[in-house]
Design a protein around this motif. Structure first.
Motif, PDB file in Angstrom:
ATOM      1  N   GLY A  89      68.417  61.585  27.301  1.00  0.00           N
ATOM      2  CA  GLY A  89      69.630  61.632  28.115  1.00  0.00           C
ATOM      3  C   GLY A  89      70.588  60.494  27.832  1.00  0.00           C
ATOM      4  O   GLY A  89      71.790  60.707  27.630  1.00  0.00           O
ATOM      5  N   LEU A  90      70.066  59.281  27.788  1.00  0.00           N
ATOM      6  CA  LEU A  90      70.927  58.117  27.563  1.00  0.00           C
ATOM      7  C   LEU A  90      71.552  58.135  26.173  1.00  0.00           C
ATOM      8  O   LEU A  90      72.719  57.763  25.995  1.00  0.00           O
ATOM      9  N   SER A  91      70.783  58.575  25.182  1.00  0.00           N
ATOM     10  CA  SER A  91      71.295  58.590  23.807  1.00  0.00           C
ATOM     11  C   SER A  91      72.386  59.622  23.594  1.00  0.00           C
ATOM     12  O   SER A  91      73.081  59.582  22.580  1.00  0.00           O
ATOM     13  N   SER A  92      72.546  60.549  24.544  1.00  0.00           N
ATOM     14  CA  SER A  92      73.584  61.561  24.391  1.00  0.00           C
ATOM     15  C   SER A  92      74.985  60.997  24.637  1.00  0.00           C
ATOM     16  O   SER A  92      75.981  61.620  24.250  1.00  0.00           O
ATOM     17  N   PHE A  93      75.067  59.805  25.260  1.00  0.00           N
ATOM     18  CA  PHE A  93      76.386  59.217  25.479  1.00  0.00           C
ATOM     19  C   PHE A  93      76.422  57.700  25.279  1.00  0.00           C
ATOM     20  O   PHE A  93      77.485  57.089  25.393  1.00  0.00           O
ATOM     21  N   LEU A  94      75.282  57.091  24.945  1.00  0.00           N
ATOM     22  CA  LEU A  94      75.234  55.660  24.680  1.00  0.00           C
ATOM     23  C   LEU A  94      74.685  55.398  23.282  1.00  0.00           C
ATOM     24  O   LEU A  94      74.061  56.275  22.674  1.00  0.00           O
ATOM     25  N   ASP A  95      74.909  54.199  22.790  1.00  0.00           N
ATOM     26  CA  ASP A  95      74.303  53.795  21.525  1.00  0.00           C
ATOM     27  C   ASP A  95      72.786  53.931  21.653  1.00  0.00           C
ATOM     28  O   ASP A  95      72.209  53.522  22.656  1.00  0.00           O
ATOM     29  N   PRO A  96      72.101  54.517  20.660  1.00  0.00           N
ATOM     30  CA  PRO A  96      70.656  54.738  20.785  1.00  0.00           C
ATOM     31  C   PRO A  96      69.842  53.469  20.977  1.00  0.00           C
ATOM     32  O   PRO A  96      68.796  53.484  21.620  1.00  0.00           O
ATOM     33  N   ARG A  97      70.330  52.345  20.430  1.00  0.00           N
ATOM     34  CA  ARG A  97      69.595  51.092  20.602  1.00  0.00           C
ATOM     35  C   ARG A  97      69.711  50.584  22.037  1.00  0.00           C
ATOM     36  O   ARG A  97      68.748  50.067  22.608  1.00  0.00           O
ATOM     37  N   LEU A  98      70.884  50.746  22.635  1.00  0.00           N
ATOM     38  CA  LEU A  98      71.047  50.398  24.044  1.00  0.00           C
ATOM     39  C   LEU A  98      70.221  51.343  24.907  1.00  0.00           C
ATOM     40  O   LEU A  98      69.616  50.929  25.906  1.00  0.00           O
ATOM     41  N   SER A  99      70.157  52.597  24.519  1.00  0.00           N
ATOM     42  CA  SER A  99      69.349  53.574  25.248  1.00  0.00           C
ATOM     43  C   SER A  99      67.877  53.192  25.216  1.00  0.00           C
ATOM     44  O   SER A  99      67.169  53.294  26.225  1.00  0.00           O
ATOM     45  N   LEU A 100      67.400  52.761  24.047  1.00  0.00           N
ATOM     46  CA  LEU A 100      66.009  52.338  23.920  1.00  0.00           C
ATOM     47  C   LEU A 100      65.732  51.125  24.797  1.00  0.00           C
ATOM     48  O   LEU A 100      64.716  51.061  25.495  1.00  0.00           O
ATOM     49  N   ALA A 101      66.655  50.170  24.797  1.00  0.00           N
ATOM     50  CA  ALA A 101      66.500  49.000  25.673  1.00  0.00           C
ATOM     51  C   ALA A 101      66.489  49.424  27.134  1.00  0.00           C
ATOM     52  O   ALA A 101      65.739  48.873  27.952  1.00  0.00           O
ATOM     53  N   GLY A 102      67.290  50.429  27.474  1.00  0.00           N
ATOM     54  CA  GLY A 102      67.416  50.869  28.854  1.00  0.00           C
ATOM     55  C   GLY A 102      66.146  51.422  29.455  1.00  0.00           C
ATOM     56  O   GLY A 102      65.944  51.343  30.673  1.00  0.00           O
ATOM     57  N   ILE A 103      65.261  51.965  28.642  1.00  0.00           N
ATOM     58  CA  ILE A 103      64.049  52.576  29.191  1.00  0.00           C
ATOM     59  C   ILE A 103      62.923  51.572  29.411  1.00  0.00           C
ATOM     60  O   ILE A 103      61.967  51.857  30.130  1.00  0.00           O
ATOM     61  N   LEU A 104      63.006  50.378  28.812  1.00  0.00           N
ATOM     62  CA  LEU A 104      61.845  49.509  28.700  1.00  0.00           C
ATOM     63  C   LEU A 104      61.301  49.020  30.037  1.00  0.00           C
ATOM     64  O   LEU A 104      60.091  49.057  30.284  1.00  0.00           O
ATOM     65  N   VAL A 105      62.169  48.545  30.925  1.00  0.00           N
ATOM     66  CA  VAL A 105      61.698  48.032  32.215  1.00  0.00           C
ATOM     67  C   VAL A 105      61.090  49.160  33.045  1.00  0.00           C
ATOM     68  O   VAL A 105      60.029  49.001  33.663  1.00  0.00           O
ATOM     69  N   SER A 106      61.737  50.319  33.035  1.00  0.00           N
ATOM     70  CA  SER A 106      61.218  51.461  33.798  1.00  0.00           C
ATOM     71  C   SER A 106      59.890  51.947  33.243  1.00  0.00           C
ATOM     72  O   SER A 106      58.976  52.304  33.999  1.00  0.00           O
ATOM     73  N   VAL A 107      59.752  51.980  31.919  1.00  0.00           N
ATOM     74  CA  VAL A 107      58.495  52.397  31.301  1.00  0.00           C
ATOM     75  C   VAL A 107      57.363  51.476  31.723  1.00  0.00           C
ATOM     76  O   VAL A 107      56.272  51.913  32.108  1.00  0.00           O
ATOM     77  N   LEU A 108      57.619  50.174  31.693  1.00  0.00           N
ATOM     78  CA  LEU A 108      56.593  49.194  32.054  1.00  0.00           C
ATOM     79  C   LEU A 108      56.184  49.330  33.518  1.00  0.00           C
ATOM     80  O   LEU A 108      54.994  49.397  33.849  1.00  0.00           O
ATOM     81  N   ALA A 109      57.156  49.400  34.412  1.00  0.00           N
ATOM     82  CA  ALA A 109      56.868  49.422  35.849  1.00  0.00           C
ATOM     83  C   ALA A 109      56.219  50.733  36.291  1.00  0.00           C
ATOM     84  O   ALA A 109      55.250  50.734  37.057  1.00  0.00           O
ATOM     85  N   THR A 110      56.742  51.867  35.814  1.00  0.00           N
ATOM     86  CA  THR A 110      56.192  53.153  36.257  1.00  0.00           C
ATOM     87  C   THR A 110      54.785  53.384  35.715  1.00  0.00           C
ATOM     88  O   THR A 110      53.938  53.976  36.399  1.00  0.00           O
ATOM     89  N   ASN A 111      54.524  52.907  34.500  1.00  0.00           N
ATOM     90  CA  ASN A 111      53.171  53.038  33.975  1.00  0.00           C
ATOM     91  C   ASN A 111      52.197  52.154  34.749  1.00  0.00           C
ATOM     92  O   ASN A 111      51.046  52.535  34.982  1.00  0.00           O
ATOM     93  N   GLY A 112      52.655  50.980  35.155  1.00  0.00           N
ATOM     94  CA  GLY A 112      51.818  50.118  35.983  1.00  0.00           C
ATOM     95  C   GLY A 112      51.463  50.792  37.295  1.00  0.00           C
ATOM     96  O   GLY A 112      50.320  50.721  37.767  1.00  0.00           O
TER      97      GLY A 112
END
Length: 252
Positions: free
Chosen positions: A37-60
């Motif tokens: 979703g994020l990569s459809s309108f943002l730079d893919p590298r910013l999109s990748l950075a955007g998921i990191l905190v959520s991935v860490l917290a939700t997996n915890g």
């Protein structure tokens, strides 16, 4: 970091909320939905950075929801898979900054579409006990490479657990352990790669609250809804998102 409009922020927060709902319901797919979703309108590298905190917290949260005892048992049983996933994630993540933007869309889109179609078609791969050690190393390597490059190693992990006929309750615990361990390495790897930095961290952190709210909703849906039907709808959404990424890669 690029300046985001109010519309961009609203769309990003909505995507994080939806991704949280899906993860709470089926135990995976938050990175896939967010990165697509994020990569459809943002730079893919910013999109990748955007998921990191959520991935860490939700997996915890997913790991601790079932308690530490089952999590420890899962780690002991699947230690080979855990090890190769973490190593591959860290090494593959260092290549992200060297990949042309157009190719990044293919790296993200093709696995999303392919793996989602495999699951939607109901194809089940069976791995006999005699070949499970080899399968753990091989599938774990593929999962880790996808995780390092695209921030997602969920679909291949789910396919592997289904192929060894993991019971549903245990599968949710195992997924949480594998995703949790991998997400720690992913965050550390992208601190080193530069994807997650003093600017992109705040964007990533801002997406966490809606992701957690969505996950809480998803946990309730998991108890009340037909999970098989919900999973099919989720896979259809992922296919649409993945096709959109491939389209962007083709059009540049």
């Amino acid at each position: 970091m690029e300046v985001l409009s109010a519309f961009d922020w609203g769309l990003a927060l909505t995507i994080a909320l939806f991704a949280g709902v899906v993860k709470g319901s089926v135990g995976f797919a938050l990175p896939l939905i967010m990165i697509s979703g994020l990569s459809s309108f943002l730079d893919p590298r910013l999109s990748l950075a955007g998921i990191l905190v959520s991935v860490l917290a939700t997996n915890g949260w997913q790991v601790t929801r079932q308690g530490w005892g089952p999590a420890r048992d899962a780690a002991r049983l699947h230690w080979r898979y855990l090890l190769i996933v973490m190593v591959a994630i860290f090494l593959a993540a260092q290549l992200v900054m060297q990949i042309p933007r157009q190719w990044f869309y293919f790296i993200l889109g093709i696995p999303v579409v392919g793996l989602s179609l495999v699951q939607l078609m109901g194809l089940r791969l069976t791995i006999p006990p005699s070949r499970r050690v080899v399968a753990e190393w091989g599938i774990g390597l593929v999962s880790g490479i996808l995780g390092g490059l695209a921030g997602t190693w969920g679909p291949t992990t789910v396919l592997y657990l289904l192929a060894i006929e993991t019971p549903k309750a245990r599968q949710m615990v195992v997924q949480g352990v594998i995703y949790g361990a991998g997400s720690i390495i992913l965050v550390l790897a992208h601190l080193r790669s530069g994807i997650l930095n003093s600017e992109t961290f705040w964007f990533s952190a801002a997406l966490l609250p809606p992701a957690l709210i969505g996950m809480a909703i998803g946990f309730r849906l998991q108890d009340r809804m037909d999970q098989d039907l919900f999973k099919k709808v989720t896979l259809l959404v992922l296919i649409v998102a993945g096709v959109n990424l491939i389209r962007k890669g083709l059009l540049g």
